[in-house]
Design a protein around this motif. Sequence first.
Motif, PDB file in Angstrom:
ATOM      1  N   GLU A 648       0.824  -1.207   0.000  1.00  0.00           N
ATOM      2  CA  GLU A 648       0.000   0.000   0.000  1.00  0.00           C
ATOM      3  C   GLU A 648       0.863   1.265   0.000  1.00  0.00           C
ATOM      4  OE1 GLU A 648      -3.215   0.094  -0.251  1.00  0.00           O
ATOM      5  OE2 GLU A 648      -3.802  -1.947   0.151  1.00  0.00           O
ATOM      6  N   GLY A 649       2.003   1.230   0.706  1.00  0.00           N
ATOM      7  CA  GLY A 649       2.856   2.421   0.743  1.00  0.00           C
ATOM      8  C   GLY A 649       3.333   2.825  -0.631  1.00  0.00           C
ATOM      9  N   ASP A 650       3.554   1.830  -1.498  1.00  0.00           N
ATOM     10  CA  ASP A 650       4.010   2.151  -2.845  1.00  0.00           C
ATOM     11  C   ASP A 650       2.956   2.906  -3.629  1.00  0.00           C
ATOM     12  OD1 ASP A 650       6.322   0.844  -2.305  1.00  0.00           O
ATOM     13  OD2 ASP A 650       5.775  -1.007  -3.312  1.00  0.00           O
ATOM     14  N   ILE A 651       1.683   2.605  -3.352  1.00  0.00           N
ATOM     15  CA  ILE A 651       0.611   3.292  -4.064  1.00  0.00           C
ATOM     16  C   ILE A 651       0.684   4.784  -3.797  1.00  0.00           C
ATOM     17  CG2 ILE A 651      -1.910   3.526  -4.257  1.00  0.00           C
ATOM     18  CD1 ILE A 651      -0.803   0.948  -5.427  1.00  0.00           C
ATOM     19  N   LEU A 652       1.083   5.135  -2.586  1.00  0.00           N
ATOM     20  CA  LEU A 652       1.171   6.548  -2.232  1.00  0.00           C
ATOM     21  C   LEU A 652       2.532   7.134  -2.549  1.00  0.00           C
ATOM     22  CD1 LEU A 652      -0.741   6.524   1.144  1.00  0.00           C
ATOM     23  CD2 LEU A 652      -1.552   7.244  -1.089  1.00  0.00           C
ATOM     24  N   GLY A 653       3.379   6.365  -3.192  1.00  0.00           N
ATOM     25  CA  GLY A 653       4.648   6.920  -3.647  1.00  0.00           C
ATOM     26  C   GLY A 653       5.725   6.957  -2.593  1.00  0.00           C
ATOM     27  N   ALA A 654       5.490   6.359  -1.421  1.00  0.00           N
ATOM     28  CA  ALA A 654       6.483   6.448  -0.363  1.00  0.00           C
ATOM     29  C   ALA A 654       7.793   5.801  -0.787  1.00  0.00           C
ATOM     30  CB  ALA A 654       5.967   5.778   0.912  1.00  0.00           C
ATOM     31  N   ALA A 655       7.708   4.678  -1.477  1.00  0.00           N
ATOM     32  CA  ALA A 655       8.934   3.985  -1.875  1.00  0.00           C
ATOM     33  C   ALA A 655       9.724   4.820  -2.868  1.00  0.00           C
ATOM     34  CB  ALA A 655       8.584   2.633  -2.478  1.00  0.00           C
ATOM     35  N   GLN A 656       9.009   5.425  -3.841  1.00  0.00           N
ATOM     36  CA  GLN A 656       9.700   6.192  -4.869  1.00  0.00           C
ATOM     37  C   GLN A 656      10.340   7.451  -4.292  1.00  0.00           C
ATOM     38  OE1 GLN A 656       6.727   4.908  -5.078  1.00  0.00           O
ATOM     39  NE2 GLN A 656       6.305   4.037  -7.077  1.00  0.00           N
ATOM     40  N   LEU A 663       0.699   5.568   5.948  1.00  0.00           N
ATOM     41  CA  LEU A 663      -0.304   4.514   5.814  1.00  0.00           C
ATOM     42  C   LEU A 663       0.387   3.152   5.815  1.00  0.00           C
ATOM     43  CD1 LEU A 663      -2.907   5.867   3.256  1.00  0.00           C
ATOM     44  CD2 LEU A 663      -2.529   6.444   5.641  1.00  0.00           C
ATOM     45  N   LYS A 664       0.306   2.466   6.939  1.00  0.00           N
ATOM     46  CA  LYS A 664       0.987   1.183   7.068  1.00  0.00           C
ATOM     47  C   LYS A 664       0.004   0.020   7.155  1.00  0.00           C
ATOM     48  CE  LYS A 664       4.762   3.444   9.546  1.00  0.00           C
ATOM     49  NZ  LYS A 664       5.971   3.085   8.827  1.00  0.00           N
ATOM     50  N   LEU A 665      -1.197   0.282   7.681  1.00  0.00           N
ATOM     51  CA  LEU A 665      -2.193  -0.773   7.860  1.00  0.00           C
ATOM     52  C   LEU A 665      -3.390  -0.612   6.944  1.00  0.00           C
ATOM     53  CD1 LEU A 665      -2.370  -1.113  11.757  1.00  0.00           C
ATOM     54  CD2 LEU A 665      -1.323  -2.710  10.161  1.00  0.00           C
ATOM     55  N   LEU A 666      -3.762   0.631   6.652  1.00  0.00           N
ATOM     56  CA  LEU A 666      -4.982   0.897   5.898  1.00  0.00           C
ATOM     57  C   LEU A 666      -4.861   0.344   4.480  1.00  0.00           C
ATOM     58  CD1 LEU A 666      -7.679   2.513   6.329  1.00  0.00           C
ATOM     59  CD2 LEU A 666      -6.578   4.351   5.037  1.00  0.00           C
ATOM     60  N   SER A 667      -5.792  -0.531   4.118  1.00  0.00           N
ATOM     61  CA  SER A 667      -5.835  -1.050   2.757  1.00  0.00           C
ATOM     62  C   SER A 667      -6.791  -0.188   1.949  1.00  0.00           C
ATOM     63  CB  SER A 667      -6.325  -2.507   2.748  1.00  0.00           C
ATOM     64  OG  SER A 667      -6.659  -2.890   1.423  1.00  0.00           O
ATOM     65  N   LEU A 668      -6.250   0.467   0.933  1.00  0.00           N
ATOM     66  CA  LEU A 668      -7.064   1.376   0.133  1.00  0.00           C
ATOM     67  C   LEU A 668      -8.116   0.632  -0.668  1.00  0.00           C
ATOM     68  CD1 LEU A 668      -4.279   3.789  -1.125  1.00  0.00           C
ATOM     69  CD2 LEU A 668      -5.606   3.861   0.966  1.00  0.00           C
ATOM     70  N   LEU A 669      -7.949  -0.684  -0.798  1.00  0.00           N
ATOM     71  CA  LEU A 669      -8.900  -1.467  -1.584  1.00  0.00           C
ATOM     72  C   LEU A 669      -9.956  -2.123  -0.704  1.00  0.00           C
ATOM     73  CD1 LEU A 669      -9.383  -2.291  -4.527  1.00  0.00           C
ATOM     74  CD2 LEU A 669      -8.072  -4.357  -4.073  1.00  0.00           C
ATOM     75  N   ARG A 670      -9.516  -2.617   0.467  1.00  0.00           N
ATOM     76  CA  ARG A 670     -10.423  -3.437   1.275  1.00  0.00           C
ATOM     77  C   ARG A 670     -11.069  -2.687   2.438  1.00  0.00           C
ATOM     78  NH1 ARG A 670      -6.253  -6.421  -0.384  1.00  0.00           N
ATOM     79  NH2 ARG A 670      -4.943  -5.904   1.393  1.00  0.00           N
ATOM     80  N   ASP A 671     -10.588  -1.484   2.737  1.00  0.00           N
ATOM     81  CA  ASP A 671     -11.100  -0.755   3.896  1.00  0.00           C
ATOM     82  C   ASP A 671     -11.984   0.419   3.499  1.00  0.00           C
ATOM     83  OD1 ASP A 671      -9.866  -2.418   5.794  1.00  0.00           O
ATOM     84  OD2 ASP A 671      -7.964  -1.365   5.541  1.00  0.00           O
ATOM     85  N   GLU A 672     -12.813   0.196   2.499  1.00  0.00           N
ATOM     86  CA  GLU A 672     -13.675   1.279   2.013  1.00  0.00           C
ATOM     87  C   GLU A 672     -14.583   1.797   3.119  1.00  0.00           C
ATOM     88  OE1 GLU A 672     -16.754   2.384  -1.601  1.00  0.00           O
ATOM     89  OE2 GLU A 672     -15.819   0.419  -1.548  1.00  0.00           O
TER      90      GLU A 672
END
Length: 717
Positions: A648-656, A663-672
Amino acid sequence: MAGLRDKLPLLLGAKTAKALSSSLDIETVSDLLRHYPRRYAERGELTDIAGLELGEHATVLARIEKISKRRMKSRNGTILDMVITDGKRRLACAFFNQAWREKDLAPGKTGLFAGKVTAFRDTLQLANPEYELLDAEREAEAVDNFLAEIIPVYPAAQGMPTWSIAKCVRQVLDVLEVGEDPMPDELLKRHGLPGLERALRGIHRPEDWAHLESSRHRLKWDEAMAVQLIFAQRRHSAVSRPAKASPHVDGGLLDAFDKRLPFDLTAGQRAIGDEIAADMSSEHPMNRLLQGEVGSGKTVVALRAMLQAVDSGRQAAMLAPTEVLAAQHARSLREMLGDIGMAGELGAAENATRITLLTGSMGAKERKKALLETVSGEAGIVVGTHALIQDTVQFADLGLVVVDEQHRFGVEQRDALRSRGADSTSPHVLVMTATPIPRTVAMTVYGDLEISALREMPVGRSPIKTTVVPVAEKPAWFDRVWQRVSEEVGKGHQAYVVCPRIGDEPPSDKSDKRPPLAVLDVAPDLANGALKGLKIAALHGRMPTDEKDAVMQAFGAGKVEVLVATTVVEVGVNVPNATAMVILDADRFGVSQLHQLRGRVGRGSVPGLCLLVTETLDGTSTRERLAAVESTTDGFELSRLDLELRREGDILGAAQSGKRSGLKLLSLLRDEDVITEAREQAQEIVTADPELASLPGLAQMVADVVDLERAEYLEKS
């Protein structure tokens, strides 16, 4: 007792604290306790070995199947070979000059094994792994963490395995005192959430699975609330500033453009066009995200909005991420407008406007002319790169900003654009992205924007066939790649070859992976080898602007048959005669980026072909991502698959960006449900107290979880 802001050396000792800092960027009690377990295991439950990734630091709970010792051939020494299993697949381990471990590592024993995943003779292995045997005879205190039913497995690093992290967490929890909960009691009761201290203890050392689940839910709430509070504040700030209304003008340029369109707008284009027209007629600034597939017709929607602004006597700016794309947009807009976009030129329509291109690398004379046309208002539509938001660029009356490919720009840059209106007003803002985004992700990454989605594809788009080329397993396929390119060129078509690197950069890391393939190496190799005799040109972002434009125009005119390029061709480039694309080292790109890249082909009447060349091995998560791209051309479906396969962190660009994501626990797909509830709650709170002055705990939680000074985590790159 220890608080969340306390530094770790006094609690864990200087040596351990230094190891946590250097290996995992953990400095404080809060950092350590928010380094959550990646997963949990129960005694006797082994890790699924399938899906391990080359180069990752992995921890697996597995059983030793066999162990043997052999002599090194090249020099004196021994290798201890071990095979561990999860019951379905095996993983090789090798210990060099550590024969004494044979007494410890007996077949049948179960343990945690941690190390960097490498490859030996095309087989994944762990070299010199660290390990902790669960059935070893050790002091009770040392194995306390593994005597429990639930075993936390932490994201680890070299020299800091999961069991060492667990010991550090245990030491800190023994003296932890959180103090006052940042979440007001009324909110905790309303949403049935446990206190923060109980949640932090439960995420690391749960009493049972129910305790773990309630702890995770509370900590997800913290993350969702922090992000949604920020966006609620941004929305409040945006609408509190007035905008000039730009209503539709009968008989203006927009009506003239609509009459001459050679095709019918799709139902989606018409509906979203009506939403935008209504937004722009208001005295509150529009802040809207327009997302849609590659080739879904977003540019036409944006142009119609820009013409509405011009009809109202204002200017429109279109911001593109690269100079190549800015120049492409300027040419495309001129072609679409014809004589109504030729103000000041021979043959212009009576009520025509002017399109001006402004980029950072223009010559002084050309730039001065563009700046004058912009500040005087002669230019109704100004197209450019980030140079448009510099203070030296002045508009006569900026009414609309269109940002193409928003994921290339940060929140702060978007805010800078919003402040460019005249007379203390904000321009209307339309953000476009060709990366389809699930609703929950859009709510989290673009939370300050209203969201519209174009799902229909215009009539006439050709299908694209995508194939993964696994050259490590099937080397002969690589020659066939270039044969297919030659065949397409032989039919009178053109091709792209995309590389992840330019070729003049210093080495980016010290890993044992080979460097990514580069344009400056591949282009001459192809010209002298597999594609000898074809007209080949190179294109990358560091070329001078005039050279880039010349190459793109030559490719567009068919004078270049094969374009070897970086991702500068990812968006906006429209050459209908290009039917084939080869993406080298495809594993170096994300799912959405691969989807956008292949959208450059299949834009004419002939079906497109996209070949994803990779050396990654079957069974890895990277190959799963490539297989997903191969399996569908539905960008919205791919965006969901991308979320499922990536952290999930990669989705927010943290890795790049090299930053830690909040956001370490929140799943942007499953925690609607969590995201939706938090968004509504945050809106209610900010409406009553925009600065959170009466809720210092929430204000501090925002800073702790999201870190306002590092808001770049919201960028994607």
